[in-house]
Write an enzyme that holds these catalytic residues in place. Sequence first.
Site, PDB file in Angstrom:
ATOM      1  N   ASP A  34     -33.950  47.502  12.434  1.00 38.98           N
ATOM      2  CA  ASP A  34     -32.905  48.372  11.859  1.00 38.98           C
ATOM      3  C   ASP A  34     -33.245  48.797  10.436  1.00 38.98           C
ATOM      4  O   ASP A  34     -32.375  48.805   9.552  1.00 38.98           O
ATOM      5  CB  ASP A  34     -31.547  47.651  11.859  1.00 38.98           C
ATOM      6  CG  ASP A  34     -31.128  47.165  13.230  1.00 38.98           C
ATOM      7  OD1 ASP A  34     -31.622  47.713  14.228  1.00 38.98           O
ATOM      8  OD2 ASP A  34     -30.310  46.224  13.300  1.00 38.98           O
ATOM      9  N   GLN A  53     -31.669  40.013   7.109  1.00 42.60           N
ATOM     10  CA  GLN A  53     -31.272  41.171   6.309  1.00 42.60           C
ATOM     11  C   GLN A  53     -31.700  40.999   4.856  1.00 42.60           C
ATOM     12  O   GLN A  53     -31.302  40.041   4.190  1.00 42.60           O
ATOM     13  CB  GLN A  53     -29.759  41.387   6.363  1.00 42.60           C
ATOM     14  CG  GLN A  53     -29.261  41.816   7.726  1.00 42.60           C
ATOM     15  CD  GLN A  53     -28.805  40.647   8.560  1.00 42.60           C
ATOM     16  OE1 GLN A  53     -29.301  39.533   8.421  1.00 42.60           O
ATOM     17  NE2 GLN A  53     -27.856  40.890   9.440  1.00 42.60           N
ATOM     18  N   GLN A  88     -36.403  43.541   7.750  1.00 42.17           N
ATOM     19  CA  GLN A  88     -35.113  43.933   8.338  1.00 42.17           C
ATOM     20  C   GLN A  88     -34.234  44.581   7.268  1.00 42.17           C
ATOM     21  O   GLN A  88     -34.086  44.055   6.166  1.00 42.17           O
ATOM     22  CB  GLN A  88     -34.397  42.720   8.930  1.00 42.17           C
ATOM     23  CG  GLN A  88     -33.079  43.087   9.616  1.00 42.17           C
ATOM     24  CD  GLN A  88     -32.509  41.942  10.430  1.00 42.17           C
ATOM     25  OE1 GLN A  88     -33.178  40.942  10.671  1.00 42.17           O
ATOM     26  NE2 GLN A  88     -31.268  42.077  10.871  1.00 42.17           N
ATOM     27  N   ASP A  89     -33.684  45.766   7.598  1.00 42.19           N
ATOM     28  CA  ASP A  89     -32.727  46.465   6.722  1.00 42.19           C
ATOM     29  C   ASP A  89     -33.361  46.943   5.417  1.00 42.19           C
ATOM     30  O   ASP A  89     -32.762  46.809   4.345  1.00 42.19           O
ATOM     31  CB  ASP A  89     -31.520  45.574   6.413  1.00 42.19           C
ATOM     32  CG  ASP A  89     -30.638  45.341   7.622  1.00 42.19           C
ATOM     33  OD1 ASP A  89     -31.005  45.792   8.708  1.00 42.19           O
ATOM     34  OD2 ASP A  89     -29.596  44.690   7.479  1.00 42.19           O
ATOM     35  N   ARG A 100     -30.792  52.101  17.565  1.00 47.49           N
ATOM     36  CA  ARG A 100     -29.733  51.509  18.378  1.00 47.49           C
ATOM     37  C   ARG A 100     -28.406  51.689  17.654  1.00 47.49           C
ATOM     38  O   ARG A 100     -28.356  51.814  16.425  1.00 47.49           O
ATOM     39  CB  ARG A 100     -30.012  50.030  18.659  1.00 47.49           C
ATOM     40  CG  ARG A 100     -30.117  49.146  17.424  1.00 47.49           C
ATOM     41  CD  ARG A 100     -30.254  47.684  17.826  1.00 47.49           C
ATOM     42  NE  ARG A 100     -30.378  46.809  16.661  1.00 47.49           N
ATOM     43  CZ  ARG A 100     -30.166  45.496  16.701  1.00 47.49           C
ATOM     44  NH1 ARG A 100     -29.823  44.911  17.834  1.00 47.49           N
ATOM     45  NH2 ARG A 100     -30.303  44.773  15.605  1.00 47.49           N
TER      46      ARG A 100
END
Length: 564
Positions: free
Chosen positions: A401, A357, A379-380, A469
């Site tokens: 994500d 993250q 990520q993120d 998701r």
Amino acid sequence: MYTLRKRSKLSYAFLSISAIVLVLLSSITHLKKSPKTTDIPRIHLHKHIQVARTTCHGTLYPELCVSTLSSFPDLASKSLPQIISANVNHTMYEVKGSFTNCTRLRKKLIKTLVLFQRRSLDDCLELFDDTIAKLKTTLSDLFPDKLSVSKHYHEGQTLLSAAMTNQYTCLDELVYSKAGVGDEIKNSLSNISQHLSNSLVMLKKIPAPGVKTSKSSEVFPGYGSMKNGFPSWVSKKDRKLLQSSVNETKYDLVVAEDGTGNFTTIGEAVAAAPNSSTTRFVIYIKAGAYFENVEVVRKKINLMFIGDGIGNTVVKASRNVVDGWTTFQSATVAVVGDGFIAKGITIENSAGPSKHQAVALRSGSDLSAFYQCSFVGYQDTLYVYSLRQFYRDCDIYGTVDFIFGNAAVVLQNCNLYARKPDEKQKNIFTAQGRVDPNQNTGISILNCKVTAAADLIPEKSSFKTYLGRPWKEYSRTVFLKSYLDDLIDPAGWLEWDGTFALSTLYYGEYMNGGPGSNTSARVTWPGYRVINSSAEASQFTVGEFIQGNEWLNSTGIPYCVSLC
């Protein structure tokens, strides 16, 4: 296995767990006590409780609702806005108690906590403080005058939804900053969220102006309608600012790394900007690379960043969770002050895919808009944290994500690029975090291009890529009239953890095109649907989802009010 966002991914040893449980639980006992139902004369007690039960009808936590409302004096004589106000005020006292005890906890355990744990508590303190501010605003909105309560219906929904998101973020920070924390802490924090959920249900019983009472019209309330390509909350002046060239724009401050402006760093310019400005304050950031973390705090409202274009004006940093930062704190640019606007800027987190993250932009700014900007990370990347947001003609790059959070957000005419992730990772474009069915939040991706970045193109077959998701139980995301490239897995969507949220989520696709848009092999979850009705799809447009006509007109960002 690739890294999950929140579940079972960091196992920091947490010291003094028992102390944390005792201190956080004690917050409830230190609150200002409400009158007991036993103080109410017996002749009125039955009517008093009946009013509480009627008012609490339809709430998700009726026992808590009835017991709380029953403790309020003169309940039968109160109007619905007055009852909601009393419940919000009661909730605010609980938040204040948690803030006080978290402060005491941090001070007591400061020498025994590792860095990540201290930062988690710092996040909770910031989120408690922000929640108190949002609840105070909610209280003032409920009684601006006797006739206009319904005018603030959408804002009340937005503020209470954001306050609830704050509580769950704090909970995530505490739970995942240490191993083996019991349900006691979870219960003490979720109690506040349950009060907020009950307030949201009660608020829905106040008729909203121009809003039908049917459930189908309530999918994304609060965002607003569109006008000239922007949500209506973007004013005419702001729209002109965004549509003007750099040379035509009047600036209040100039940032230049070469020393030709008022400041050499963005942070200095933000600090110099006025607090609580009632007019737009413009900071021009000249072309260059600015290696800093920038925070626009709550009191810095109506601020605007203008750069020299994507790839020219670049703000870059590399905070990440592996190096001890929380996801919340990892943002290169974090915006909380309401009414923030950015144009022509690249915001990047360069930590890399192995650092997990690592946020480029976190926005918790209500009525914020981003035009012709680029957000780069892995990520993120883009943390659409809370409240109402709009993105137009932007580029977003990431892996896991990489568009996530719990705002009411529309991305329109944007390019979404999946990058090459770490080995054994999967690419997931979205992870929406709605925690309660009464929150007016979700991610709407309209008329966008969903494809692979240059580094992934030669290796697309080596990595699976999904549209999204469910990070939280009521996750809500739609892709409308967008181009889906061939990197999208035929299933379309990915489970988070077994059957978690598959029946409570809302995932939809409407009239998308491209080789990845074929829905014949999509997941068969109860919460997934191919949207065939334009009326249903229209609920996720800027007009109906974020009430854009009420605020976007001022920004100058072009937008499409309906289905483009």
